[in-house]
Design an enzyme around this catalytic site. Sequence first.
Site, PDB file in Angstrom:
ATOM      1  N   LEU A   2       1.276   3.595  -2.206  1.00 26.20           N
ATOM      2  CA  LEU A   2       0.939   4.774  -2.878  1.00 26.20           C
ATOM      3  C   LEU A   2      -0.065   5.485  -2.146  1.00 26.20           C
ATOM      4  CD1 LEU A   2       1.191   3.364  -6.175  1.00 26.20           C
ATOM      5  CD2 LEU A   2       2.714   4.826  -5.312  1.00 26.20           C
ATOM      6  N   GLY A   3      -0.523   5.271  -0.840  1.00 27.98           N
ATOM      7  CA  GLY A   3      -1.278   6.057  -0.073  1.00 27.98           C
ATOM      8  C   GLY A   3      -0.808   7.126   0.822  1.00 27.98           C
TER       9      GLY A   3
ATOM     10  N   TYR B 109     -14.108  -0.974   9.952  1.00 26.59           N
ATOM     11  CA  TYR B 109     -12.492  -0.574   9.959  1.00 26.59           C
ATOM     12  C   TYR B 109     -11.987  -0.742  11.437  1.00 26.59           C
ATOM     13  CZ  TYR B 109      -8.448   2.580   9.785  1.00 26.59           C
ATOM     14  OH  TYR B 109      -7.163   3.268   9.564  1.00 26.59           O
TER      15      TYR B 109
ATOM     16  N   GLY C   3       0.842  -1.280   0.119  1.00 23.06           N
ATOM     17  CA  GLY C   3      -0.042   0.019   0.020  1.00 23.06           C
ATOM     18  C   GLY C   3       0.967   1.301   0.049  1.00 23.06           C
TER      19      GLY C   3
ATOM     20  N   LYS D  94      -9.258  -3.507  12.595  1.00 26.05           N
ATOM     21  CA  LYS D  94      -8.024  -3.109  13.244  1.00 26.05           C
ATOM     22  C   LYS D  94      -7.823  -3.660  14.708  1.00 26.05           C
ATOM     23  CE  LYS D  94      -6.041  -0.353  10.255  1.00 26.05           C
ATOM     24  NZ  LYS D  94      -4.853  -0.782   9.803  1.00 26.05           N
TER      25      LYS D  94
ATOM     26  N   ASP E  55      -1.148  -7.040  -4.921  1.00 30.14           N
ATOM     27  CA  ASP E  55      -2.533  -7.056  -4.204  1.00 30.14           C
ATOM     28  C   ASP E  55      -2.370  -8.026  -3.130  1.00 30.14           C
ATOM     29  OD1 ASP E  55      -5.031  -7.625  -3.352  1.00 30.14           O
ATOM     30  OD2 ASP E  55      -5.793  -7.617  -5.152  1.00 30.14           O
TER      31      ASP E  55
ATOM     32  N   ASP F 143       2.139  -1.743  -4.586  1.00 31.07           N
ATOM     33  CA  ASP F 143       0.632  -1.357  -4.078  1.00 31.07           C
ATOM     34  C   ASP F 143       0.045  -2.128  -5.361  1.00 31.07           C
ATOM     35  OD1 ASP F 143      -0.519   1.458  -2.874  1.00 31.07           O
ATOM     36  OD2 ASP F 143      -1.694   0.471  -4.308  1.00 31.07           O
TER      37      ASP F 143
HETATM   38  P1  NAD Z   1      -4.523   5.135   2.211  1.00 27.33           P
HETATM   39  O1  NAD Z   1      -6.168   4.932   1.910  1.00 27.33           O
HETATM   40  O2  NAD Z   1      -3.981   6.599   1.847  1.00 27.33           O
HETATM   41  O3  NAD Z   1      -3.559   4.177   1.359  1.00 27.33           O
HETATM   42  C1  NAD Z   1      -3.883   2.702   1.317  1.00 27.33           C
HETATM   43  C2  NAD Z   1      -3.108   2.257  -0.029  1.00 27.33           C
HETATM   44  O4  NAD Z   1      -3.674   0.780  -0.036  1.00 27.33           O
HETATM   45  C3  NAD Z   1      -3.493   2.944  -1.413  1.00 27.33           C
HETATM   46  O5  NAD Z   1      -2.276   3.206  -2.222  1.00 27.33           O
HETATM   47  C4  NAD Z   1      -4.087   1.507  -1.929  1.00 27.33           C
HETATM   48  O6  NAD Z   1      -4.023   1.602  -3.376  1.00 27.33           O
HETATM   49  C5  NAD Z   1      -3.652   0.366  -1.330  1.00 27.33           C
HETATM   50  N1  NAD Z   1      -4.277  -0.572  -1.404  1.00 27.33           N
HETATM   51  C6  NAD Z   1      -5.929  -0.927  -1.092  1.00 27.33           C
HETATM   52  N2  NAD Z   1      -6.157  -2.318  -1.342  1.00 27.33           N
HETATM   53  C7  NAD Z   1      -5.111  -2.863  -1.611  1.00 27.33           C
HETATM   54  C8  NAD Z   1      -4.949  -4.342  -1.718  1.00 27.33           C
HETATM   55  N3  NAD Z   1      -5.853  -5.293  -2.007  1.00 27.33           N
HETATM   56  N4  NAD Z   1      -3.429  -4.695  -1.990  1.00 27.33           N
HETATM   57  C9  NAD Z   1      -2.643  -3.907  -2.179  1.00 27.33           C
HETATM   58  N5  NAD Z   1      -2.696  -2.456  -1.888  1.00 27.33           N
HETATM   59  C10 NAD Z   1      -3.858  -2.018  -1.742  1.00 27.33           C
HETATM   60  O7  NAD Z   1      -4.141   4.810   3.690  1.00 27.33           O
HETATM   61  P2  NAD Z   1      -2.878   5.619   4.479  1.00 27.33           P
HETATM   62  O8  NAD Z   1      -3.664   6.491   5.160  1.00 27.33           O
HETATM   63  O9  NAD Z   1      -1.701   5.526   3.593  1.00 27.33           O
HETATM   64  O10 NAD Z   1      -3.113   4.247   5.525  1.00 27.33           O
HETATM   65  C11 NAD Z   1      -2.001   3.412   5.634  1.00 27.33           C
HETATM   66  C12 NAD Z   1      -2.079   2.529   6.962  1.00 27.33           C
HETATM   67  O11 NAD Z   1      -2.147   3.495   8.250  1.00 27.33           O
HETATM   68  C13 NAD Z   1      -3.474   1.718   7.065  1.00 27.33           C
HETATM   69  O12 NAD Z   1      -3.314   0.656   7.658  1.00 27.33           O
HETATM   70  C14 NAD Z   1      -4.196   2.644   8.143  1.00 27.33           C
HETATM   71  O13 NAD Z   1      -5.299   2.194   8.512  1.00 27.33           O
HETATM   72  C15 NAD Z   1      -3.388   3.139   8.868  1.00 27.33           C
HETATM   73  N6  NAD Z   1      -3.729   4.253   9.580  1.00 27.33           N
HETATM   74  C16 NAD Z   1      -3.828   5.658   8.651  1.00 27.33           C
HETATM   75  C17 NAD Z   1      -4.200   6.854   9.416  1.00 27.33           C
HETATM   76  C18 NAD Z   1      -4.164   8.092   8.334  1.00 27.33           C
HETATM   77  O14 NAD Z   1      -4.787   9.229   9.177  1.00 27.33           O
HETATM   78  N7  NAD Z   1      -3.946   8.292   7.182  1.00 27.33           N
HETATM   79  C19 NAD Z   1      -4.540   7.055  10.495  1.00 27.33           C
HETATM   80  C20 NAD Z   1      -4.439   5.509  11.441  1.00 27.33           C
HETATM   81  C21 NAD Z   1      -4.079   4.567  10.705  1.00 27.33           C
HETATM   82  C1  AKB Z   2      -9.517   7.443   9.219  1.00 30.82           C
HETATM   83  O1  AKB Z   2     -10.131   8.461   9.448  1.00 30.82           O
HETATM   84  O2  AKB Z   2     -10.330   6.270   8.879  1.00 30.82           O
HETATM   85  C2  AKB Z   2      -8.238   7.233   9.220  1.00 30.82           C
HETATM   86  C3  AKB Z   2      -7.563   6.932  10.557  1.00 30.82           C
HETATM   87  C4  AKB Z   2      -7.689   7.774  11.950  1.00 30.82           C
HETATM   88  O3  AKB Z   2      -7.503   5.482  10.973  1.00 30.82           O
HETATM   89  N1  AKB Z   2      -7.356   8.424   8.942  1.00 30.82           N
END
Ligand code: NAD
Ligand code: AKB
Length: 318
Positions: free
Chosen positions: A10-11, A142, A8, A146, A53, A34
């Site tokens: 690219l997120g 979600y 993942g 988690k 994936d 990704d």
């Molecule tokens: P995001 O949604 O920005 O990115 C997720 C990435 O996962 C995307 O690039 C998507 O293409 C990829 N993805 C989705 N399904 C997939 C699959 N089947 N196989 C491979 N790749 C796949 O998420 P993020 O904000 O970068 O979050 C990353 C991690 O951090 C997650 O576990 C999220 O729960 C956790 N997190 C994020 C936040 C936040 O505020 N961003 C907060 C708490 C926890």
């Molecule tokens: C969301 O809002 O779903 C995320 C997180 C706090 O896990 N940014």
Amino acid sequence: MKKIMLTGCLGQIGTELTLHLRDRYGSNNVLATDCSIKGPSEVMESGPFEVLDVLNADRMAELCDKYKINTIIHLAAILSAVGEKNPQRAFDVNMIGLFNVLEVAREKHLQVFTPSSIAVFGKSTPQDMTPQDTIQRPNTIYGVTKVAGELLSDYYYTKFGVDTRGIRLPGIISHMAMPGGGTTDYAVHIFYEAVKNRRYTSFIAKGTKMDMIYMPDCLKAITMLLEADPARLQHRNSFNIASMSVAPEDVAKEIKKHIPDFELTYDVDPVRQAIAESWPNRMDDRCAREEWDWEPDYDLAATTKDMLERLSAKLNAG
Ligand code: NAD
Ligand code: AKB
């Protein structure tokens, strides 16, 4: 030497974490993956990139062999708001994806880092100074995945000795990649709209406090825990970390110090508002501070100043 694979990548987090880890451990030691190929060329071209994936366990194992991976940082997930629209997909990606990562790690003796979230808490959790070990009864898919992910990761540590680690991340404020469909996304959108239009309409209501963290502190926390002395870790999955507890009007007040005519209005989304109200106002992060010396560098004032400077440069250049 660490040989890391990110899923993942690219997120919102992966875009910056990939570049950060390549700086720290060397570009060729960090494999970015990704399921998508839509992302910044910087991430896909500054080191190895492969399409993966996380539901494809065989390919995951093959890539670990091909690149001699010893650490997986598992970021692929479906976040809270998108998850409520498609709970089945969220279950598959968040649960089966993690299970595949843990199984590959068990077979190949790899370290695993998986971010958890403030979403593991629910209405019955104490909302102020939320303890490290407390009630976890979330009501989003979600959050459910988690919590299960934290437990599963602890299980793989105690049962199989897999070196699993994680942090409960707050909402992340950042300026490189847009957030991927969560409840805390307003705290990023507000800065973009402030720079572009000097106004923002928030889908989260006035007075709704949630934990937030600025991306440099998020990168710091992940790196610190990844490298922490295992002998000091009483907890593993996952550590509360905190940095700032904010409501939309707090962010607006800080923005106004730089953009005096900035205007905040509200058009509350009931789905995301209900989720926000079920999450903590502020977590107690003493365990992270005691077990691996966690300490944030950015408060809301420092975050706001940096976000506005960087977004002004980016958006005015584009
Ligand atoms: P995001 O949604 O920005 O990115 C997720 C990435 O996962 C995307 O690039 C998507 O293409 C990829 N993805 C989705 N399904 C997939 C699959 N089947 N196989 C491979 N790749 C796949 O998420 P993020 O904000 O970068 O979050 C990353 C991690 O951090 C997650 O576990 C999220 O729960 C956790 N997190 C994020 C936040 C936040 O505020 N961003 C907060 C708490 C926890
Ligand atoms: C969301 O809002 O779903 C995320 C997180 C706090 O896990 N940014």
